[in-house]
Enzyme design. Structure first.
Site, mmCIF file in Angstrom:
data_model
loop_
_atom_site.group_PDB
_atom_site.id
_atom_site.type_symbol
_atom_site.label_atom_id
_atom_site.label_comp_id
_atom_site.label_asym_id
_atom_site.label_seq_id
_atom_site.Cartn_x
_atom_site.Cartn_y
_atom_site.Cartn_z
ATOM 1 N N CYS A 133 0.856 -1.192 0.000
ATOM 2 C CA CYS A 133 0.000 0.000 0.000
ATOM 3 C C CYS A 133 0.899 1.252 0.000
ATOM 4 O O CYS A 133 1.652 1.479 -0.937
ATOM 5 C CB CYS A 133 -0.948 -0.049 1.196
ATOM 6 S SG CYS A 133 -2.136 1.304 1.319
ATOM 7 N N ASP A 179 -9.537 -3.175 -7.028
ATOM 8 C CA ASP A 179 -8.761 -2.206 -6.251
ATOM 9 C C ASP A 179 -9.021 -0.811 -6.790
ATOM 10 O O ASP A 179 -8.531 -0.437 -7.857
ATOM 11 C CB ASP A 179 -7.272 -2.540 -6.326
ATOM 12 C CG ASP A 179 -6.425 -1.729 -5.349
ATOM 13 O OD1 ASP A 179 -6.916 -0.700 -4.851
ATOM 14 O OD2 ASP A 179 -5.280 -2.126 -5.096
ATOM 15 N N HIS A 211 -8.113 -4.170 -2.340
ATOM 16 C CA HIS A 211 -6.936 -3.477 -1.840
ATOM 17 C C HIS A 211 -6.622 -3.920 -0.403
ATOM 18 O O HIS A 211 -7.515 -4.025 0.437
ATOM 19 C CB HIS A 211 -7.171 -1.965 -1.860
ATOM 20 C CG HIS A 211 -5.989 -1.169 -1.445
ATOM 21 N ND1 HIS A 211 -4.970 -0.857 -2.320
ATOM 22 C CD2 HIS A 211 -5.625 -0.665 -0.245
ATOM 23 C CE1 HIS A 211 -4.051 -0.171 -1.678
ATOM 24 N NE2 HIS A 211 -4.413 -0.039 -0.416
#
Length: 245
Positions: A133, A179, A211
């Protein structure tokens, strides 16, 4: 951007069960989670750049321990100086407001200091970078000679095209099919950029996950668990091929 900035969809997921084996200490002036391989050697190392929940998230500590079990000395620095996004944050919490205090001008000095300590004090000869991330952006920023030698990122956020264009080492990407922050258009843009570079690259897409899956998926869902484990295997295989000496 080749991936979008962190948003509220970054701030969910599940906590995982397990007892971490590393230790939280200081590297230079930076707090960090360290996990050693069975032989305690530090020559082959991983700089673990976490998601927005930071080094105290047990999920990330367990993953760091898994890398260590595969033969790597792992350093996961506190990228947020004690200010990660809380797992139990209220609905009113704004990730975008939080992000303003954790832009590259705030984070780069932390990574610079930790990398210097890894090379000079810990004797790390080869350093792979893994970023999840938020951390994925900084793997790209540091994937160049004398900094990070090999990179792996999962469900990255807010990577600028120029940052991806500037990488100088092999890069592997694990992406979620669903995502919002790294949608098909951004994945295709990333592929187009990588195809112009003289570096090895890989991009894998995992269906039925969102995600954050490589760190915070629901381990009670078999396909989510499978995707997480396969993303980790992808990272280890990439590191083993390009990094291990």
């Amino acid at each position: 951007m080749t991936s979008l900035p962190p948003s509220q969809c970054c701030a969910g997921g599940s906590l995982h069960e397990g007892q971490s084996k590393g230790e939280i200490t200081t590297v230079g002036n930076i707090q960090a989670y360290l996990s050693y391989p069975p032989d305690k050697k530090t020559g082959n190392a991983i700089l673990f750049l976490s998601d927005i929940f930071g080094l105290d998230l047990v999920n990330s500590q367990l993953i760091a321990d898994q890398y260590a079990a595969n033969g790597y000395f792992v350093v996961m620095p506190d990228l947020f100086k004690g200010d990660p996004v809380p797992m139990d944050h209220p609905e009113s919490f704004s990730v975008m407001d939080w992000l303003q205090g954790h832009l590259p001008q705030h984070t780069d000095p932390i990574i610079n200091e930790v990398l210097k300590e890894m090379r000079d004090s810990f004797g790390c000869e080869w350093v792979g970078g893994v970023g999840y991330c938020y951390g994925g952006k900084f793997v790209c920023r540091y994937l160049r000679a004398g900094q990070i030698d090999v990179g792996f990122i999962a469900h990255p956020t807010f990577i600028e095209p120029d940052e991806l264009k500037a990488i100088q080492g092999p890069l592997s990407i694990a992406a979620a099919a669903n995502d919002y922050l790294f949608p098909p258009g951004k994945r295709h843009e990333s592929e187009e950029i990588l195809a112009t570079l003289d570096v090895p690259y890989q991009l894998s897409i995992f269906s039925e996950v969102e995600h954050g899956f490589a760190v915070r998926c629901d381990m009670n869902k078999s396909r989510h668990k499978f995707a997480k484990e396969q993303a980790f295997s992808q990272a280890v295989a990439w590191l083993n091929h390009f990094l291990s000496k």
